[in-house]
Design a protein around this motif. Structure first.
Motif, PDB file in Angstrom:
ATOM      1  N   PHE A 184      15.457   0.151   5.328  1.00 57.52           N
ATOM      2  CA  PHE A 184      15.220  -1.113   4.230  1.00 57.52           C
ATOM      3  C   PHE A 184      14.631  -2.141   4.861  1.00 57.52           C
ATOM      4  CE2 PHE A 184      16.834  -4.660   1.689  1.00 57.52           C
ATOM      5  CZ  PHE A 184      16.482  -4.127   0.434  1.00 57.52           C
ATOM      6  N   VAL A 185      13.654  -2.690   4.278  1.00 59.81           N
ATOM      7  CA  VAL A 185      13.245  -4.111   4.591  1.00 59.81           C
ATOM      8  C   VAL A 185      12.926  -4.967   3.227  1.00 59.81           C
ATOM      9  CG1 VAL A 185      10.806  -5.000   5.539  1.00 59.81           C
ATOM     10  CG2 VAL A 185      11.482  -2.824   6.457  1.00 59.81           C
ATOM     11  N   GLU A 186      13.462  -6.334   3.485  1.00 59.06           N
ATOM     12  CA  GLU A 186      13.139  -7.049   2.434  1.00 59.06           C
ATOM     13  C   GLU A 186      12.578  -8.218   2.947  1.00 59.06           C
ATOM     14  OE1 GLU A 186      17.106  -7.836   0.082  1.00 59.06           O
ATOM     15  OE2 GLU A 186      16.902  -9.845   0.914  1.00 59.06           O
ATOM     16  N   LEU A 187      11.613  -8.686   2.024  1.00 58.82           N
ATOM     17  CA  LEU A 187      10.451  -9.533   2.435  1.00 58.82           C
ATOM     18  C   LEU A 187      10.711 -10.625   1.142  1.00 58.82           C
ATOM     19  CD1 LEU A 187       7.641  -7.360   3.639  1.00 58.82           C
ATOM     20  CD2 LEU A 187       9.236  -8.735   5.056  1.00 58.82           C
ATOM     21  N   PRO A 188       9.927 -11.731   1.662  1.00 60.38           N
ATOM     22  CA  PRO A 188       9.910 -12.897   0.772  1.00 60.38           C
ATOM     23  C   PRO A 188       8.923 -12.802  -0.186  1.00 60.38           C
ATOM     24  CG  PRO A 188       9.077 -13.734   2.869  1.00 60.38           C
ATOM     25  CD  PRO A 188       9.621 -12.315   2.969  1.00 60.38           C
ATOM     26  N   GLU A 189       8.807 -13.775  -1.240  1.00 61.44           N
ATOM     27  CA  GLU A 189       7.827 -13.688  -2.260  1.00 61.44           C
ATOM     28  C   GLU A 189       6.532 -14.373  -1.588  1.00 61.44           C
ATOM     29  OE1 GLU A 189       8.021 -13.428  -5.953  1.00 61.44           O
ATOM     30  OE2 GLU A 189       9.667 -12.225  -5.453  1.00 61.44           O
ATOM     31  N   ASN A 235       3.645  -7.249   3.474  1.00 65.58           N
ATOM     32  CA  ASN A 235       3.600  -5.704   3.501  1.00 65.58           C
ATOM     33  C   ASN A 235       4.224  -5.037   2.585  1.00 65.58           C
ATOM     34  OD1 ASN A 235       2.854  -2.983   4.075  1.00 65.58           O
ATOM     35  ND2 ASN A 235       3.368  -3.023   6.178  1.00 65.58           N
ATOM     36  N   GLY A 236       3.595  -4.726   1.217  1.00 63.31           N
ATOM     37  CA  GLY A 236       4.406  -4.066   0.113  1.00 63.31           C
ATOM     38  C   GLY A 236       4.822  -2.581   0.474  1.00 63.31           C
ATOM     39  N   GLU A 237       4.052  -2.122   1.217  1.00 64.20           N
ATOM     40  CA  GLU A 237       3.924  -0.724   1.587  1.00 64.20           C
ATOM     41  C   GLU A 237       5.680  -0.320   2.120  1.00 64.20           C
ATOM     42  OE1 GLU A 237       1.647   2.023   1.535  1.00 64.20           O
ATOM     43  OE2 GLU A 237       0.591   0.485   0.182  1.00 64.20           O
ATOM     44  N   LEU A 238       5.973  -1.288   2.725  1.00 66.83           N
ATOM     45  CA  LEU A 238       7.228  -1.182   3.314  1.00 66.83           C
ATOM     46  C   LEU A 238       8.578  -0.930   2.685  1.00 66.83           C
ATOM     47  CD1 LEU A 238       7.356  -3.671   6.365  1.00 66.83           C
ATOM     48  CD2 LEU A 238       6.540  -1.494   6.383  1.00 66.83           C
ATOM     49  N   THR A 239       8.082  -1.260   1.325  1.00 64.33           N
ATOM     50  CA  THR A 239       9.463  -1.159   0.290  1.00 64.33           C
ATOM     51  C   THR A 239       9.282   0.461   0.155  1.00 64.33           C
ATOM     52  OG1 THR A 239       8.504  -2.967  -0.924  1.00 64.33           O
ATOM     53  CG2 THR A 239       9.910  -1.450  -2.025  1.00 64.33           C
ATOM     54  N   GLU A 240       8.380   1.167   0.005  1.00 64.17           N
ATOM     55  CA  GLU A 240       8.728   2.550  -0.034  1.00 64.17           C
ATOM     56  C   GLU A 240       8.555   3.275   1.352  1.00 64.17           C
ATOM     57  OE1 GLU A 240       8.934   4.580  -3.026  1.00 64.17           O
ATOM     58  OE2 GLU A 240       8.939   2.422  -3.879  1.00 64.17           O
ATOM     59  N   ARG A 241       8.002   2.846   2.400  1.00 61.72           N
ATOM     60  CA  ARG A 241       7.923   3.433   3.663  1.00 61.72           C
ATOM     61  C   ARG A 241       8.597   2.556   4.783  1.00 61.72           C
ATOM     62  NH1 ARG A 241       5.498   6.767   6.484  1.00 61.72           N
ATOM     63  NH2 ARG A 241       4.142   5.689   7.301  1.00 61.72           N
ATOM     64  N   PRO A 242       9.608   2.184   4.993  1.00 59.46           N
ATOM     65  CA  PRO A 242      10.208   1.325   5.957  1.00 59.46           C
ATOM     66  C   PRO A 242      10.261   2.119   7.200  1.00 59.46           C
ATOM     67  CG  PRO A 242      12.094   2.090   4.493  1.00 59.46           C
ATOM     68  CD  PRO A 242      10.725   2.666   3.708  1.00 59.46           C
ATOM     69  N   GLU A 243       9.951   3.286   7.169  1.00 58.65           N
ATOM     70  CA  GLU A 243       9.951   3.947   8.402  1.00 58.65           C
ATOM     71  C   GLU A 243       8.638   3.417   9.473  1.00 58.65           C
ATOM     72  OE1 GLU A 243      10.410   5.216   5.561  1.00 58.65           O
ATOM     73  OE2 GLU A 243       8.900   7.219   5.231  1.00 58.65           O
ATOM     74  N   ALA A 244       7.623   3.131   8.457  1.00 56.14           N
ATOM     75  CA  ALA A 244       6.502   2.613   9.079  1.00 56.14           C
ATOM     76  C   ALA A 244       6.891   1.598  10.535  1.00 56.14           C
ATOM     77  CB  ALA A 244       5.184   1.942   8.188  1.00 56.14           C
ATOM     78  N   VAL A 245       7.700   0.987  10.318  1.00 55.59           N
ATOM     79  CA  VAL A 245       7.989   0.019  11.403  1.00 55.59           C
ATOM     80  C   VAL A 245       8.453   0.752  12.709  1.00 55.59           C
ATOM     81  CG1 VAL A 245       9.746  -1.947  11.968  1.00 55.59           C
ATOM     82  CG2 VAL A 245       8.917  -1.634   9.543  1.00 55.59           C
ATOM     83  N   ASN A 246       9.089   2.043  12.453  1.00 56.85           N
ATOM     84  CA  ASN A 246       9.466   2.876  13.633  1.00 56.85           C
ATOM     85  C   ASN A 246       8.128   3.381  14.134  1.00 56.85           C
ATOM     86  OD1 ASN A 246      12.314   3.403  11.871  1.00 56.85           O
ATOM     87  ND2 ASN A 246      12.303   2.667  13.875  1.00 56.85           N
TER      88      ASN A 246
END
Lengths: 357, 132
Positions: free
Chosen positions: B43-48, B83-94
């Motif tokens: 899970f990644v939560e980012l600001p507006e 990076n809105g992609e991280l909502t669906e693919r938080p594993e991209a961080v790994n």
């Protein structure tokens, strides 16, 4: 700070690259590679856990059965040799001292498998309660315990035992040789998947763990995966869903409590609390909006705090966030809309059926 | 533990974030050390976009299976991209913490603040100090 305790497998965990953390006073591996991968291995193939930190309290003597009958919430006298029941030890107020599995070894011999965090508390509690011809022995330090869990467990274990695993049903156990070691093989676990727990002498645990890992279908799994697996199965964890003040009925453990016959410590208090009406109940929920509920987060309804999350995580199998927590009985109905307060912000959740899978 | 990748040319913080400076703009993510320590990111939560952040402010949250960690703004400025992609693919961080796993971009970064960021050698030392 007291020194951490170790299971007989500590050196092996380090060799296997386990990331070591403190749990219940023991230094244990939380993961070897990835919690998600280890979780998946258990659901789809087989994972192997060291759970030697758990405790074993043995009761022996002519009064062993009646003594344990009085200690635990589940029926004991009717438990045949080679059978296992889940139950709870309760205090006089009906609170849970620990949740345990009861193993009927012989006519005058029973052991309880107890939580690592509660070994000393349980032993002291039991010693205080028992009398007559019964001897209590704490064999926790001499006993190694491996949990082999997942659909391929039987195939993995069959590689190193002649024992007919097919005839061992759920919640039964039997003596058997595993490798060249005399062990107890138990068809039980804490994951919600099929599997075995293998009780063996502490000094043999490490070699047996390695022998089981020789199967390409079996990988080591740590406490992180154990926690997400048990949560998907909605199995309670002592200190989270259960504690010294919780009635087992609030926690939804009705079918493990012999309320009709009573006869165990805490039975009257549990019945009295039930008659008075429970004010809260343990429920399972999933997140409707994005966010992960974690233990201790407030549960809210109509803007007010109404309870607390006891366990919460991202469910690897379901791909969504799930949790357990206590709410007022009126809000325990399936489908009830709740909010989980995540970092001060209400995030929508809903009461759902458990187990989650 | 695997080797820690610390690319030259990026700047770093003691909170295990990396910063790519591009003419008054800063792209920000977490380091290889951070993602290894956290484990599986779920899970990644980012600001507006448009939010103003000051250096040191928590701007978001990153959660692994076991742990919740705050993300801190390494520099002050205005969030210009997330990076809105991280909502669906938080594993991209790994999988790619310095690439697809980037988190935010900040505009109008103060030149003076850039000086306080660590270079690769200094960050390497900070990582080594925490490895046993």
């Amino acid at each position: 700070m007291s020194a951490l305790k170790h299971t007989p497998l500590v050196d092996l965990h380090r060799k296997l690259g386990g990331r070591m953390v403190e749990f219940a006073g023991f230094e244990m591996p939380v993961q070897y590679t990835s919690i998600l991968a280890e979780h998946k291995a258990v659901r789809e193939s087989a994972g192997l856990f060291d759970v030697s930190h758990m405790g074993q309290l043995w009761f022996r003597g002519g009064d062993a059965v009646s003594a344990v009958e009085r200690l635990v919430s589940c029926p004991v006298a009717s438990l045949g040799e080679g059978r296992i029941r889940y139950g709870v030890l309760c205090n006089e107020e009906g609170g849970v001292v620990d949740d345990v599995t009861v193993y009927r070894v012989g006519p005058e011999e029973i052991f309880l498998c107890v939580n690592a965090s509660n070994i000393d508390k349980d032993r002291t509690w039991c010693e205080k309660q028992i009398s007559g011809d019964v001897e209590l022995t704490d064999r926790s330090n001499d006993t190694g315990l491996l949990a082999l869990q997942g659909p391929r467990s039987a195939a993995v274990l069959a590689r190193i035992t002649e024992f007919d695993l097919g005839q061992l049903k759920r919640f039964r156990f039997a003596p058997g040789r595993v490798g060249d070691v005399s062990a107890w093989i138990s068809r039980t676990g804490y994951t919600g998947s099929d599997g075995f727990e293998i009780y063996l002498p502490a000094e043999a645990a490490s070699a047996t763990f390695e022998a089981l890992l020789e199967s390409e279908h079996c990988s080591p799994a740590g406490l992180g995966a154990r926690d997400t697996l048990r949560l998907e199965a909605a199995l309670p964890l002592y200190g989270h869903e259960l504690d010294d003040t919780t009635s087992p009925l609030e926690a939804g453990l009705d079918r493990f409590v012999k309320l009709n016959t009573g006869g165990f410590i805490g039975a009257e208090a549990i019945a009295r609390r039930a008659r008075a009406g429970h004010t809260r109940k343990l429920v399972g929920f999933h997140m409707v909006e994005r966010g992960i509920a974690r233990a201790e987060y407030p549960i809210q309804h109509a803007g007010a705090d109404v309870g607390r999350v006891t366990s919460g995580a991202h469910s690897p199998t379901l791909g969504k966030s799930i949790g357990l927590g206590y709410v007022p009985t009126a809000l325990a109905e399936l489908g009830t809309a709740l909010d989980i307060s995540i970092r001060g912000r209400p995030v929508k959740a809903q009461v759902v059926e458990t187990p989650f899978l | 533990m695997d080797e820690i990748d610390i690319p030259e040319g990026l700047r770093y913080t003691n909170e295990d974030e990396w910063v790519r400076l591009e003419e008054g703009r800063a792209v920000i993510g977490v380091t290889d050390f951070a993602q290894q320590q956290l484990g599986d990111i779920v899970f990644v939560e980012l600001p507006e976009v448009g939010t103003r952040v000051e250096r040191g402010d928590p701007f978001g949250v990153i959660e692994s299976v076991k742990a919740v960690s705050d993300l801190y703004a390494p520099v002050s400025g205005t969030i210009s991209e997330i990076n809105g992609e991280l909502t669906e693919r938080p594993e991209a961080v790994n999988e790619d913490c310095y690439g697809d796993g980037w988190m935010i971009a900040i505009e109008s970064v103060d030149a003076a603040e850039q000086v306080s960021l660590l270079d690769a050698q200094a960050y390497q030392k900070h990582v080594a100090e925490r490895q046993t």
